[in-house]
Design a protein around this motif. Structure first.
Motif, PDB file in Angstrom:
ATOM      1  N   HIS A  12       0.830  -1.204   0.000  1.00  0.00           N
ATOM      2  CA  HIS A  12       0.000   0.000   0.000  1.00  0.00           C
ATOM      3  C   HIS A  12       0.872   1.265   0.000  1.00  0.00           C
ATOM      4  CE1 HIS A  12      -3.664  -2.206   0.322  1.00  0.00           C
ATOM      5  NE2 HIS A  12      -3.495  -2.594   1.574  1.00  0.00           N
ATOM      6  N   LEU A  13       1.982   1.221   0.707  1.00  0.00           N
ATOM      7  CA  LEU A  13       2.882   2.370   0.755  1.00  0.00           C
ATOM      8  C   LEU A  13       3.480   2.656  -0.621  1.00  0.00           C
ATOM      9  CD1 LEU A  13       4.601   4.559   2.034  1.00  0.00           C
ATOM     10  CD2 LEU A  13       6.064   2.785   3.020  1.00  0.00           C
ATOM     11  N   ARG A  14       3.953   1.629  -1.305  1.00  0.00           N
ATOM     12  CA  ARG A  14       4.517   1.816  -2.651  1.00  0.00           C
ATOM     13  C   ARG A  14       3.456   2.375  -3.594  1.00  0.00           C
ATOM     14  NH1 ARG A  14       6.799  -3.358  -1.478  1.00  0.00           N
ATOM     15  NH2 ARG A  14       5.168  -4.342  -2.713  1.00  0.00           N
ATOM     16  N   ASN A  15       2.250   1.834  -3.511  1.00  0.00           N
ATOM     17  CA  ASN A  15       1.173   2.298  -4.392  1.00  0.00           C
ATOM     18  C   ASN A  15       0.750   3.725  -4.074  1.00  0.00           C
ATOM     19  OD1 ASN A  15       1.128  -0.132  -5.770  1.00  0.00           O
ATOM     20  ND2 ASN A  15      -0.547  -0.999  -4.562  1.00  0.00           N
ATOM     21  N   LEU A  16       0.735   4.067  -2.794  1.00  0.00           N
ATOM     22  CA  LEU A  16       0.363   5.426  -2.392  1.00  0.00           C
ATOM     23  C   LEU A  16       1.362   6.444  -2.938  1.00  0.00           C
ATOM     24  CD1 LEU A  16      -1.725   7.022  -0.702  1.00  0.00           C
ATOM     25  CD2 LEU A  16      -0.126   6.869   1.219  1.00  0.00           C
ATOM     26  N   ILE A  18       2.987   6.151  -5.635  1.00  0.00           N
ATOM     27  CA  ILE A  18       2.748   6.265  -7.078  1.00  0.00           C
ATOM     28  C   ILE A  18       1.601   7.236  -7.341  1.00  0.00           C
ATOM     29  CG2 ILE A  18       1.911   5.020  -9.122  1.00  0.00           C
ATOM     30  CD1 ILE A  18       3.383   2.547  -8.036  1.00  0.00           C
ATOM     31  N   LEU A  19       0.519   7.081  -6.567  1.00  0.00           N
ATOM     32  CA  LEU A  19      -0.678   7.889  -6.789  1.00  0.00           C
ATOM     33  C   LEU A  19      -0.547   9.303  -6.236  1.00  0.00           C
ATOM     34  CD1 LEU A  19      -3.421   5.209  -5.969  1.00  0.00           C
ATOM     35  CD2 LEU A  19      -2.697   5.989  -8.227  1.00  0.00           C
ATOM     36  N   LEU A  20       0.153   9.445  -5.109  1.00  0.00           N
ATOM     37  CA  LEU A  20       0.331  10.749  -4.468  1.00  0.00           C
ATOM     38  C   LEU A  20       1.818  10.937  -4.151  1.00  0.00           C
ATOM     39  CD1 LEU A  20      -2.690  10.657  -1.949  1.00  0.00           C
ATOM     40  CD2 LEU A  20      -2.607  11.840  -4.150  1.00  0.00           C
ATOM     41  N   PRO A  21       2.626  11.200  -5.172  1.00  0.00           N
ATOM     42  CA  PRO A  21       4.088  11.208  -4.990  1.00  0.00           C
ATOM     43  C   PRO A  21       4.600  12.249  -4.006  1.00  0.00           C
ATOM     44  CG  PRO A  21       3.462  12.107  -7.139  1.00  0.00           C
ATOM     45  CD  PRO A  21       2.238  11.497  -6.559  1.00  0.00           C
ATOM     46  N   GLU A 298      -8.223  -0.245  -5.581  1.00  0.00           N
ATOM     47  CA  GLU A 298      -8.711  -0.162  -4.204  1.00  0.00           C
ATOM     48  C   GLU A 298      -8.227   1.133  -3.549  1.00  0.00           C
ATOM     49  OE1 GLU A 298      -8.726  -3.284  -0.546  1.00  0.00           O
ATOM     50  OE2 GLU A 298      -6.734  -2.784  -1.339  1.00  0.00           O
ATOM     51  N   LEU A 299      -6.947   1.439  -3.724  1.00  0.00           N
ATOM     52  CA  LEU A 299      -6.376   2.637  -3.114  1.00  0.00           C
ATOM     53  C   LEU A 299      -6.964   3.909  -3.726  1.00  0.00           C
ATOM     54  CD1 LEU A 299      -4.418   3.622  -1.011  1.00  0.00           C
ATOM     55  CD2 LEU A 299      -2.556   3.364  -2.660  1.00  0.00           C
ATOM     56  N   GLN A 300      -7.236   3.881  -5.020  1.00  0.00           N
ATOM     57  CA  GLN A 300      -7.882   5.026  -5.668  1.00  0.00           C
ATOM     58  C   GLN A 300      -9.255   5.282  -5.058  1.00  0.00           C
ATOM     59  OE1 GLN A 300      -7.568   3.554  -9.708  1.00  0.00           O
ATOM     60  NE2 GLN A 300      -5.974   5.048 -10.230  1.00  0.00           N
ATOM     61  N   ASN A 301      -9.981   4.214  -4.735  1.00  0.00           N
ATOM     62  CA  ASN A 301     -11.278   4.345  -4.084  1.00  0.00           C
ATOM     63  C   ASN A 301     -11.136   5.006  -2.714  1.00  0.00           C
ATOM     64  OD1 ASN A 301     -13.801   2.000  -2.814  1.00  0.00           O
ATOM     65  ND2 ASN A 301     -14.024   4.119  -3.414  1.00  0.00           N
ATOM     66  N   PHE A 302     -10.105   4.590  -1.956  1.00  0.00           N
ATOM     67  CA  PHE A 302      -9.888   5.166  -0.624  1.00  0.00           C
ATOM     68  C   PHE A 302      -9.533   6.647  -0.716  1.00  0.00           C
ATOM     69  CE2 PHE A 302      -7.058   5.865   3.161  1.00  0.00           C
ATOM     70  CZ  PHE A 302      -8.083   5.878   4.095  1.00  0.00           C
ATOM     71  N   ILE A 303      -8.669   7.003  -1.649  1.00  0.00           N
ATOM     72  CA  ILE A 303      -8.279   8.406  -1.813  1.00  0.00           C
ATOM     73  C   ILE A 303      -9.487   9.254  -2.200  1.00  0.00           C
ATOM     74  CG2 ILE A 303      -6.896   9.997  -3.214  1.00  0.00           C
ATOM     75  CD1 ILE A 303      -4.765   7.752  -3.372  1.00  0.00           C
ATOM     76  N   SER A 304     -10.316   8.742  -3.108  1.00  0.00           N
ATOM     77  CA  SER A 304     -11.535   9.463  -3.505  1.00  0.00           C
ATOM     78  C   SER A 304     -12.494   9.607  -2.332  1.00  0.00           C
ATOM     79  CB  SER A 304     -12.221   8.736  -4.660  1.00  0.00           C
ATOM     80  OG  SER A 304     -11.419   8.746  -5.818  1.00  0.00           O
TER      81      SER A 304
END
Length: 345
Positions: A12-16, A18-21, A298-304
């Motif tokens: 999740h940290l690596r993906n986060l 990527i999405l929110l550098p 999944e992470l995009q859903n959480f950020i939204s």
């Protein structure tokens, strides 16, 4: 803030990043036993967590929460999920709780009551298969009655436990230890969640199995659960098979109806629909979808959700269903009796 940085926390940290550098990352790790891992779960040698991930580490959860993080990822051992989540909610954070979001109904309901008291939805539960194009397509197929009325089905999930995290001694993993909330039922709760997603809550269950292998663990490693769903006003028997010993690994949903059958392989992401009348096989191939792409969705859903733009696919109330289902299975396994879930709750 990440509370726990085992394999799923680091994913999740690596993906986060990527999405929110440009986001500021903090971490609180209690045991600090897991090494830095790359995207394939291989240890990264001679690296410091703070430097590698560019994060600030804190020596206590209390001191970390004093920084008022916008988002808290609860990715520590299962037994501590609910307690950690409640502390994060009280600090005013949005909370991503990795499955299972609790190991008991009481603490799970405390999270729900706290949301109601705060009059604000703050939590999302980590069930990444809800974002799988394969599973979404399967739901569409069965709801469109392609194989007619469903008669029965099988859901299976088995994988050799020592291969889950090759970088660590499996005997020390949360999945192996009762005190950390381990066992095949809670560790593989995804199968309970997507059976609810497909068919609703079951009416009756009967679980058999237990600690059957030579694995050096103190929890159940093989369970078969006979369930009865009321699907489209008809009785639908489904058998769930969960284990820590299967080789090669297996993860599938097989359904049989009056007009044919469906074989959905969640490892290969391929669905085959066999129709009896014309002996035709319709194939839906999602094999190009990588496992991590589903975690990204999944992470995009959480950020939204945090931004107020969307609702979580699995909120606390929805996540409570799979926990009730799983704990009912554990109760049935322990007592050796069939169980009406509604009565159990």
């Amino acid at each position: 803030l990440f509370v726990g940085l085992g394999s799923i926390g680091q994913r999740h940290l690596r993906n986060l990043k990527i999405l929110l550098p440009n986001i500021k990352i903090m971490a609180y790790r209690h045991s600090r036993n897991v090494p830095i891992l790359d995207s394939r779960n291989n240890p990264v040698k001679n690296s410091d967590f703070s430097e590698y991930y560019n994060l600030e580490e804190y020596d206590s959860l209390k001191s970390a929460l004093k920084q008022k993080p916008d988002m808290v990822f609860v990715t520590n051992p299962s037994r501590f999920h609910a307690k950690t989540a409640i502390a994060a909610m009280q600090a005013g954070s949005f909370v991503f709780i990795e499955k299972p979001f609790s190991c008991d109904i009481k603490s799970a309901r405390e999270i729900l009551l706290l949301e109601e008291k705060l009059k604000k939805k703050l939590c999302m539960i980590g069930f990444q298969y809800r974002y799988s194009p394969t599973l979404i397509k399967l739901k569409e197929i069965i709801e469109n009655n392609v194989i007619g009325n469903l008669i029965n089905g099988q859901i299976a999930n088995g994988e050799y436990l020592p291969n889950w995290h090759p970088y660590e001694d499996y005997r020390k993993s949360y999945a192996s230890l009762k005190k950390l909330g381990g066992g095949a039922i809670l560790s593989q709760i995804h199968d309970f969640d997507y059976s609810i997603y497909l068919f609703g809550m079951p009416k009756c269950i009967y679980a058999i199995g237990g600690k059957l292998s030579e694995l050096d663990i103190d929890v159940e490693d093989s369970v078969n659960i006979a369930t009865t769903f009321n699907y489209k006003n008809s009785i639908l028997p489904i058998n769930l098979s969960l284990d820590y010993v299967s080789w090669p690994s297996r993860r599938y949903i097989k359904l049989y109806g009056e007009k044919g059958s469906i074989n959905c392989n969640l490892n290969t992401n391929i669905i085959e629909v066999n129709l009896r009348e014309n002996k035709k096989i319709n194939k839906y191939d999602f094999s190009s979808i990588t496992r991590n792409e589903i975690f990204i969705k999944e992470l995009q859903n959480f950020i939204s959700f945090v931004k107020g733009e969307d609702q979580p696919k699995v909120d606390v109330r929805e996540g409570l269903k799979s926990l009730e289902f799983a704990l009912a299975a554990k109760y049935s396994l322990k007592k050796g009796v069939p169980l009406n879930i509604e009565l159990h709750n």
